[in-house]
Design a protein around this motif. Structure first.
Motif, PDB file in Angstrom:
ATOM      1  N   ASP A 426       0.881  -1.277  -0.401  1.00 25.63           N
ATOM      2  CA  ASP A 426       0.309  -0.062  -0.176  1.00 25.63           C
ATOM      3  C   ASP A 426       0.892   1.002  -0.137  1.00 25.63           C
ATOM      4  OD1 ASP A 426      -2.566  -1.904  -0.182  1.00 25.63           O
ATOM      5  OD2 ASP A 426      -1.898  -1.908   1.962  1.00 25.63           O
ATOM      6  N   GLU A 427       1.464   1.341   0.669  1.00 30.13           N
ATOM      7  CA  GLU A 427       2.919   2.701   0.866  1.00 30.13           C
ATOM      8  C   GLU A 427       4.598   2.222   0.648  1.00 30.13           C
ATOM      9  OE1 GLU A 427       2.872   6.203   3.420  1.00 30.13           O
ATOM     10  OE2 GLU A 427       1.984   4.878   3.887  1.00 30.13           O
ATOM     11  N   VAL A 460       8.450   4.524   5.519  1.00 30.52           N
ATOM     12  CA  VAL A 460       6.669   4.482   6.181  1.00 30.52           C
ATOM     13  C   VAL A 460       6.755   4.109   7.591  1.00 30.52           C
ATOM     14  CG1 VAL A 460       4.993   3.177   5.420  1.00 30.52           C
ATOM     15  CG2 VAL A 460       6.578   3.476   4.002  1.00 30.52           C
TER      16      VAL A 460
END
Length: 573
Positions: A426-427, A460
């Motif tokens: 997702d990131e 992240v």
């Protein structure tokens, strides 16, 4: 009388016509003249272009990407034999019978000793008496002991190699053993006299490996021939405890050229098994990867365009399928002086116990192995040369990385390291960087080179890119003082890095999970060496490392050796 008059008029007309033709010939552009064997235009001397930097290895790591042999062009020089009507026939080059080279010194023995109880022994031999066969072997031992308690290092290498050249292809391979021993000598700050690392256990890595390759030979009479290669890699790697890794990998490539057009593919299969992990129930991980990289390429005198895809399948205990773009363009704005290049790519970097412990041999047990995904890598830059002796390259890139691996100190036993990862589907971690290279040859006596890396990470989940410096600089120089004296120098600079540091009570027990961000100071390591050939067979060498005597740290709690010097003799035959 009339005949005489007509003759005179005709002669005058012929003379005028001849003068006009001569004048017209004088005005004609001389560039239309055919080039003869006694008339050549010298364009300039040869200027090498700096080669592309070695890319980050992606798994499977045996993928071969070979460029086809370029067609040499000599401009407008006609392909004609010199025609001299003197009765002499064309000279024929006679084949020289193979003869043994008597005065070669490929084989040598080396022995040296220095401070920190340093002992060096090295040997290399090769049989080069045959024009299509070459084989030999090598062995090396290096051991040192530092000032800190149990700060010990020991390294061994031994192997045999061979190469056989056939008419259509070449076979070569090597089989060998690498060993490395050390101790967990890192000692965090003692509290009330109690050591957090009282035992300082020994660690030992053993690596048995084999590499073999079959590669097609280039045929100068068939530039459009199919080129190919098949390669096999295998190794068995283990530490002193229960961790081990076994890998068998096969790879190959095909490339077919037709004039400026190329089509081909790289294929690879890496079957990999690891024991001692903590991310499976039984402590064993099957981490295998298969990939195929089809491409087409258009290559001209001043451009190179490659289009393709990198298709990667991860299988075993974890399965995942990815398709990455593969595109690159290289264009000459000023041929051989100034090139621009750019592209986009992606891939999978295999998580390997062997690779991680080569970077940091103080990895603790029950480690976590994952593959790193280079989801997107956009890059571009300039390269070329500014003279026959100066090459350069500057490259900028932007990457999106999933599962980026980092080393952090274990909370319970901080003298050991764990692997942590950042970035997910997702990131992703964003990595922006600049790379620069130069290569300078001031003369036949002086050669200089250097490489600069500047990196910036946007994490992240982790607070920092642990143990990864933001700036790295490496430089080297070689001075050929005379036919008997050679001097080499190397310099290495690393900027500040960061590591999580935990707190402990007087009994060495972790106080809390919270940590402080510890700065690992930047360092500059300067080394130099010299070799003197006293006789045809005997030489003397000396090597000084860490000449500034800085006990810097690459990983927290593990300082390097201070100033150390090594000297000895080598015997060539």
């Amino acid at each position: 009388m009339k005949l005489n008059t007509v003759f005179k008029q005709s002669a005058i007309l012929t003379l005028l016509l001849g003068m006009g033709i001569g004048a017209q010939a004088q005005r004609r552009d001389t560039t239309d003249r055919p080039v003869t064997l006694d008339s050549f235009d010298i364009v300039r001397d040869y200027r090498p272009i700096l080669a592309d930097a070695v890319k980050i290895r992606r798994s499977p790591d045996m993928t071969n990407k070979r460029e086809y042999m370029p067609k040499l062009s000599y401009g407008s020089v006609p392909d004609k034999k010199l025609d001299i009507n003197t009765g002499l026939s064309e000279l024929r080059i006679m084949e020289t019978p193979f003869s043994k080279i008597l005065d070669h010194k490929s084989n040598y023995f080396k022995f040296g000793a220095g401070n920190f109880n340093t002992i060096l022994g090295e040997a290399y031999f090769a049989v080069e008496d045959y024009e299509d066969i070459r084989f030999g072997g090598f062995a090396k031992h290096l051991s040192q002991k530092g000032n800190l308690e149990d700060q010990k290092f020991s390294k061994q290498e031994v192997g045999v190699f061979g190469r056989r050249i056939f008419h259509l292809f070449t076979l070569d391979g090597v089989i060998g053993y690498n060993g490395f021993g050390t101790r967990f000598y890192g000692i965090p700050e003692n509290i009330d006299g109690n050591s957090i690392n009282p035992t300082r256990e020994a660690q030992r890595f053993n690596d048995i490996y084999f590499t073999g390759e079959l590669t097609s030979n280039y045929d100068p009479e068939n530039e459009d021939a199919l080129s190919y290669s098949v390669k096999a890699d295998a190794y068995a790697y283990s530490d002193k405890f229960s961790a081990k890794e076994n890998s068998i990998a096969l790879s190959g490539y095909l490339n077919k050229r037709y004039r400026a057009f190329n089509a081909g593919a790289n294929l690879a299969l890496d079957y990999n098994g690891i024991t001692g992990v903590n991310n499976t129930d039984n402590g064993k991980l099957n981490n295998s990867i298969a990939s195929i990289n089809p491409y087409i390429r258009f290559k001209g005198d001043n451009y190179n365009i490659t289009l393709g895809a990198n298709i990667v399948s991860e299988f075993g205990d974890n399965s995942r399928f990815n398709v990455f773009p593969e595109a690159e363009i290289d264009f000459a704005l000023a041929p051989e002086y100034f090139y621009i290049f750019g592209g986009v790519t992606g891939g999978v970097e295999k998580g390997s116990f062997r690779d991680f412990t080569r970077l940091n041999p103080y990895l603790g047990p029950n480690f976590n192995i994952q593959n790193t995904i280079d989801r997107m890598n956009i890059y571009g830059g300039i390269k070329g040369n500014a003279g026959a002796t100066f090459g350069y390259k500057v490259k900028g890139f932007y990457r999106k990385v999933e599962n980026m691996a980092m080393f952090v100190n274990n909370m319970e036993t901080p003298f050991r390291f764990d692997l942590v990862y950042d970035g997910n589907g997702d990131e992703a971690v964003k990595h922006v960087g600049i790379e620069g290279e130069i290569n300078v040859r001031l003369s036949q006596l002086v050669n200089l080179g250097g490489r600069l890396n500047i990196d910036q990470y946007t994490m992240v989940n982790q607070e920092e890119s642990w143990h990864l410096p933001k700036m790295r600089l490496a430089a080297n120089a070689r001075f050929n003082i005379s036919e008997k004296l050679f001097i080499d120098a190397e310099a290495l600079f690393h900027g500040n890095a960061y590591a999580p540091q935990y707190s402990y009570d007087s009994n060495g027990v972790l106080i809390a999970d919270a940590f402080n961000k510890e700065t690992i100071a930047s360092f500059f390591d300067l080394s130099a060496g010299a070799e003197y050939k006293a006789t045809k067979y005997l030489g003397v060498f000396v090597k000084a490392n860490n000449m500034l005597n800085t006990e810097y740290q690459r990983y927290l709690y593990y300082p390097k050796l201070g100033f150390n010097i090594l000297g000895g003799l080598n015997f060539s035959f």
